[in-house]
Design an enzyme around this catalytic site. Structure first.
Site, PDB file in Angstrom:
ATOM      1  N   SER A 136       2.902  -7.668  -0.412  1.00 44.58           N
ATOM      2  CA  SER A 136       3.005  -6.457  -1.238  1.00 44.58           C
ATOM      3  C   SER A 136       4.047  -6.621  -2.328  1.00 44.58           C
ATOM      4  O   SER A 136       5.204  -6.934  -2.044  1.00 44.58           O
ATOM      5  CB  SER A 136       3.478  -5.279  -0.368  1.00 44.58           C
ATOM      6  OG  SER A 136       2.425  -4.718   0.308  1.00 44.58           O
TER       7      SER A 136
ATOM      8  N   HIS B  74      -2.217  -4.689  -4.188  1.00 43.76           N
ATOM      9  CA  HIS B  74      -2.950  -5.890  -3.811  1.00 43.76           C
ATOM     10  C   HIS B  74      -4.145  -6.076  -4.714  1.00 43.76           C
ATOM     11  O   HIS B  74      -4.988  -5.193  -4.808  1.00 43.76           O
ATOM     12  CB  HIS B  74      -3.462  -5.802  -2.377  1.00 43.76           C
ATOM     13  CG  HIS B  74      -2.392  -6.002  -1.364  1.00 43.76           C
ATOM     14  ND1 HIS B  74      -2.045  -7.227  -0.879  1.00 43.76           N
ATOM     15  CD2 HIS B  74      -1.570  -5.122  -0.765  1.00 43.76           C
ATOM     16  CE1 HIS B  74      -1.068  -7.097  -0.022  1.00 43.76           C
ATOM     17  NE2 HIS B  74      -0.749  -5.837   0.070  1.00 43.76           N
TER      18      HIS B  74
ATOM     19  N   HIS C 173      -5.496  -6.700   5.738  1.00 42.90           N
ATOM     20  CA  HIS C 173      -4.599  -6.205   6.796  1.00 42.90           C
ATOM     21  C   HIS C 173      -5.387  -5.688   7.985  1.00 42.90           C
ATOM     22  O   HIS C 173      -6.451  -5.094   7.821  1.00 42.90           O
ATOM     23  CB  HIS C 173      -3.713  -5.081   6.251  1.00 42.90           C
ATOM     24  CG  HIS C 173      -2.801  -5.531   5.171  1.00 42.90           C
ATOM     25  ND1 HIS C 173      -3.178  -5.536   3.853  1.00 42.90           N
ATOM     26  CD2 HIS C 173      -1.538  -6.019   5.219  1.00 42.90           C
ATOM     27  CE1 HIS C 173      -2.174  -6.007   3.138  1.00 42.90           C
ATOM     28  NE2 HIS C 173      -1.177  -6.307   3.931  1.00 42.90           N
TER      29      HIS C 173
ATOM     30  N   TYR D 127      -4.577  -3.175   9.665  1.00 47.06           N
ATOM     31  CA  TYR D 127      -4.626  -1.701   9.610  1.00 47.06           C
ATOM     32  C   TYR D 127      -5.737  -1.177   8.699  1.00 47.06           C
ATOM     33  O   TYR D 127      -6.055   0.014   8.720  1.00 47.06           O
ATOM     34  CB  TYR D 127      -3.266  -1.101   9.198  1.00 47.06           C
ATOM     35  CG  TYR D 127      -2.768  -1.515   7.829  1.00 47.06           C
ATOM     36  CD1 TYR D 127      -3.335  -1.031   6.650  1.00 47.06           C
ATOM     37  CD2 TYR D 127      -1.690  -2.385   7.713  1.00 47.06           C
ATOM     38  CE1 TYR D 127      -2.872  -1.412   5.417  1.00 47.06           C
ATOM     39  CE2 TYR D 127      -1.214  -2.775   6.477  1.00 47.06           C
ATOM     40  CZ  TYR D 127      -1.815  -2.285   5.338  1.00 47.06           C
ATOM     41  OH  TYR D 127      -1.355  -2.674   4.107  1.00 47.06           O
ATOM     42  N   GLU D 128      -6.316  -2.048   7.886  1.00 49.11           N
ATOM     43  CA  GLU D 128      -7.444  -1.607   7.057  1.00 49.11           C
ATOM     44  C   GLU D 128      -8.726  -1.504   7.872  1.00 49.11           C
ATOM     45  O   GLU D 128      -9.736  -1.026   7.377  1.00 49.11           O
ATOM     46  CB  GLU D 128      -7.661  -2.580   5.892  1.00 49.11           C
ATOM     47  CG  GLU D 128      -6.551  -2.524   4.864  1.00 49.11           C
ATOM     48  CD  GLU D 128      -6.696  -3.608   3.805  1.00 49.11           C
ATOM     49  OE1 GLU D 128      -7.363  -3.343   2.795  1.00 49.11           O
ATOM     50  OE2 GLU D 128      -6.150  -4.698   3.992  1.00 49.11           O
TER      51      GLU D 128
ATOM     52  N   ALA E 259       6.470  -8.418   2.618  1.00 46.49           N
ATOM     53  CA  ALA E 259       7.515  -7.406   2.558  1.00 46.49           C
ATOM     54  C   ALA E 259       7.721  -6.946   3.999  1.00 46.49           C
ATOM     55  O   ALA E 259       6.746  -6.766   4.729  1.00 46.49           O
ATOM     56  CB  ALA E 259       7.042  -6.249   1.692  1.00 46.49           C
TER      57      ALA E 259
ATOM     58  N   MET F 154       3.524  -5.696   8.866  1.00 43.05           N
ATOM     59  CA  MET F 154       2.131  -5.391   9.227  1.00 43.05           C
ATOM     60  C   MET F 154       1.170  -6.508   8.789  1.00 43.05           C
ATOM     61  O   MET F 154      -0.010  -6.254   8.546  1.00 43.05           O
ATOM     62  CB  MET F 154       1.711  -4.081   8.570  1.00 43.05           C
ATOM     63  CG  MET F 154       2.630  -2.916   8.860  1.00 43.05           C
ATOM     64  SD  MET F 154       2.101  -1.453   7.971  1.00 43.05           S
ATOM     65  CE  MET F 154       3.571  -0.420   8.091  1.00 43.05           C
ATOM     66  N   SER F 155       1.673  -7.720   8.649  1.00 43.54           N
ATOM     67  CA  SER F 155       0.798  -8.806   8.164  1.00 43.54           C
ATOM     68  C   SER F 155       1.239 -10.145   8.737  1.00 43.54           C
ATOM     69  O   SER F 155       1.977 -10.199   9.715  1.00 43.54           O
ATOM     70  CB  SER F 155       0.865  -8.858   6.630  1.00 43.54           C
ATOM     71  OG  SER F 155       2.148  -9.261   6.215  1.00 43.54           O
TER      72      SER F 155
ATOM     73  N   ASN G 267      13.476  -2.867   3.095  1.00 46.23           N
ATOM     74  CA  ASN G 267      14.115  -1.635   3.591  1.00 46.23           C
ATOM     75  C   ASN G 267      14.613  -1.950   4.988  1.00 46.23           C
ATOM     76  O   ASN G 267      14.149  -2.893   5.613  1.00 46.23           O
ATOM     77  CB  ASN G 267      13.063  -0.499   3.657  1.00 46.23           C
ATOM     78  CG  ASN G 267      11.875  -0.915   4.513  1.00 46.23           C
ATOM     79  OD1 ASN G 267      10.965  -1.619   4.040  1.00 46.23           O
ATOM     80  ND2 ASN G 267      11.881  -0.516   5.761  1.00 46.23           N
TER      81      ASN G 267
ATOM     82  N   HIS H  70       6.217   3.545   0.797  1.00 47.11           N
ATOM     83  CA  HIS H  70       5.686   2.322   0.165  1.00 47.11           C
ATOM     84  C   HIS H  70       6.314   2.097  -1.220  1.00 47.11           C
ATOM     85  O   HIS H  70       6.491   0.962  -1.647  1.00 47.11           O
ATOM     86  CB  HIS H  70       4.158   2.436   0.065  1.00 47.11           C
ATOM     87  CG  HIS H  70       3.489   1.167  -0.350  1.00 47.11           C
ATOM     88  ND1 HIS H  70       3.572   0.001   0.392  1.00 47.11           N
ATOM     89  CD2 HIS H  70       2.718   0.855  -1.438  1.00 47.11           C
ATOM     90  CE1 HIS H  70       2.886  -0.958  -0.228  1.00 47.11           C
ATOM     91  NE2 HIS H  70       2.366  -0.470  -1.333  1.00 47.11           N
TER      92      HIS H  70
HETATM   93  N1  HPA Z   1       7.909  -1.797   8.756  1.00 43.83           N
HETATM   94  C1  HPA Z   1       6.714  -2.431   8.716  1.00 43.83           C
HETATM   95  N2  HPA Z   1       6.239  -3.000   7.632  1.00 43.83           N
HETATM   96  C2  HPA Z   1       6.998  -2.972   6.513  1.00 43.83           C
HETATM   97  C3  HPA Z   1       8.231  -2.317   6.490  1.00 43.83           C
HETATM   98  C4  HPA Z   1       8.714  -1.705   7.676  1.00 43.83           C
HETATM   99  O1  HPA Z   1       9.814  -1.113   7.729  1.00 43.83           O
HETATM  100  N3  HPA Z   1       8.726  -2.474   5.222  1.00 43.83           N
HETATM  101  C5  HPA Z   1       7.795  -3.190   4.533  1.00 43.83           C
HETATM  102  N4  HPA Z   1       6.753  -3.488   5.310  1.00 43.83           N
END
Ligand code: HPA
Length: 273
Positions: free
Chosen positions: A31, A62, A84, A86-87, A114, A212-213, A236, A248
């Site tokens: 991302s 993306h 992903h 989650y998609e 990320a 998540m990837s 973050n 996001h």
């Molecule tokens: N958690 C999961 N996926 C992420 C995060 C997070 O805090 N930040 C960026 N992708």
């Protein structure tokens, strides 16, 4: 439908109609990190939608293109946009492009993402060399019949992330004059961010970063015998650590802020690997 191996051959045939040269390394950009591809020279771009058996990703930030080009003295194939879990895709589908890369003859892959920080010594904007992972998704891309042409039934994951690659990434950061974190990436399915309790759990279980990837791709790359290198951009701190809520936009803002550090690391690494 044709079996997985024959579908892979179809995709490879299509790509080889446009490009037949050797490729040194594949690059998966997370991302907010796909801007690097703009710096490729002599580019060939292929839309996922035109490649037989490829899917497309819906997530903001993306794009959906394979780009082959010259970059830092190497011939690089980049995935602009990834799939992903989650998609709603199966992990087998998320990792389909990796199978195609291997069949194209590529034996090295750099995965980037990320991620949220679970290690309290981290801060947003840090880069982390991934040295191991925890698959917390409850699934695995290798579930189902194994095709021995693609890899072994029970692949070893001891050195999922190449040890020489980890040392090289450390040296690159050092030569570029910035400090870099190193640690374990834990894969949650998403798409909801983790709760503070889940972030605390992740820390107790040995995770330094959450995302998540990446993990499905790495499992398949190792299954197929590729050398894997990984970098997380800590965008973050995990939920509950800094007291701030997650979104996001912040993820994209941070990847933007660390652009020059991230690109210089990736470039030097690709040059030297
Ligand atoms: N958690 C999961 N996926 C992420 C995060 C997070 O805090 N930040 C960026 N992708």
């Amino acid at each position: 439908m044709a079996d997985l191996y024959n579908r892979i051959l179809d995709s490879v045939d299509y790509i080889k109609k446009s490009y037949t040269g050797d490729i040194d390394i594949a690059l998966v950009l997370g991302s907010g990190l796909s801007y690097l591809v703009e710096q490729f020279d002599n580019k060939l771009e292929l839309d996922y939608k035109d490649i037989p058996n490829f899917h497309t990703s819906q997530v903001e930030g993306h794009e959906n293109r394979l780009v082959i080009g010259n970059f830092c003295g190497k011939r690089v194939l980049a995935m602009k946009g990834r799939f992903h879990y989650y998609e709603g895709y199966k992990q087998e589908d998320i990792t389909y492009p990796i199978r195609v890369f291997k069949e194209l003859g590529i034996d090295k892959i750099l995965v980037t993402n990320a991620a949220g920080g679970a290690n309290k010594d981290f801060k947003a904007g840090d880069l982390m060399i991934i040295n191991d992972h925890i698959n917390f998704s409850g699934s695995n891309p290798l579930i189902g019949m194994n095709d021995d042409r693609l890899g072994p039934r029970f692949p070893d994951m001891t050195d999922a992330y190449d040890q020489d690659g980890i040392r090289l990434l450390r040296r690159c950061a050092d030569d570029l004059g910035f400090s870099i974190q190193e640690g374990v990436y834990m894969f949650f399915s998403g798409p909801s961010y983790e709760t503070p309790a889940e972030v605390r759990m992740a820390g107790i279980l040995g995770a330094d970063a959450l995302g998540m990837s990446t993990v499905p791709e790495v499992i398949v790359a190792r299954h197929s015998g590729m050398r894997v290198f990984g970098i997380s951009c800590i965008t973050n701190m995990g939920a509950g650590i800094s007291g701030q809520k997650l979104n996001h936009e912040e993820v994209i803002e941070t990847t933007d802020r660390v652009k020059s550090k991230f690109s210089s690391l990736v470039k030097l690494f690709i040059e030297r690997v």
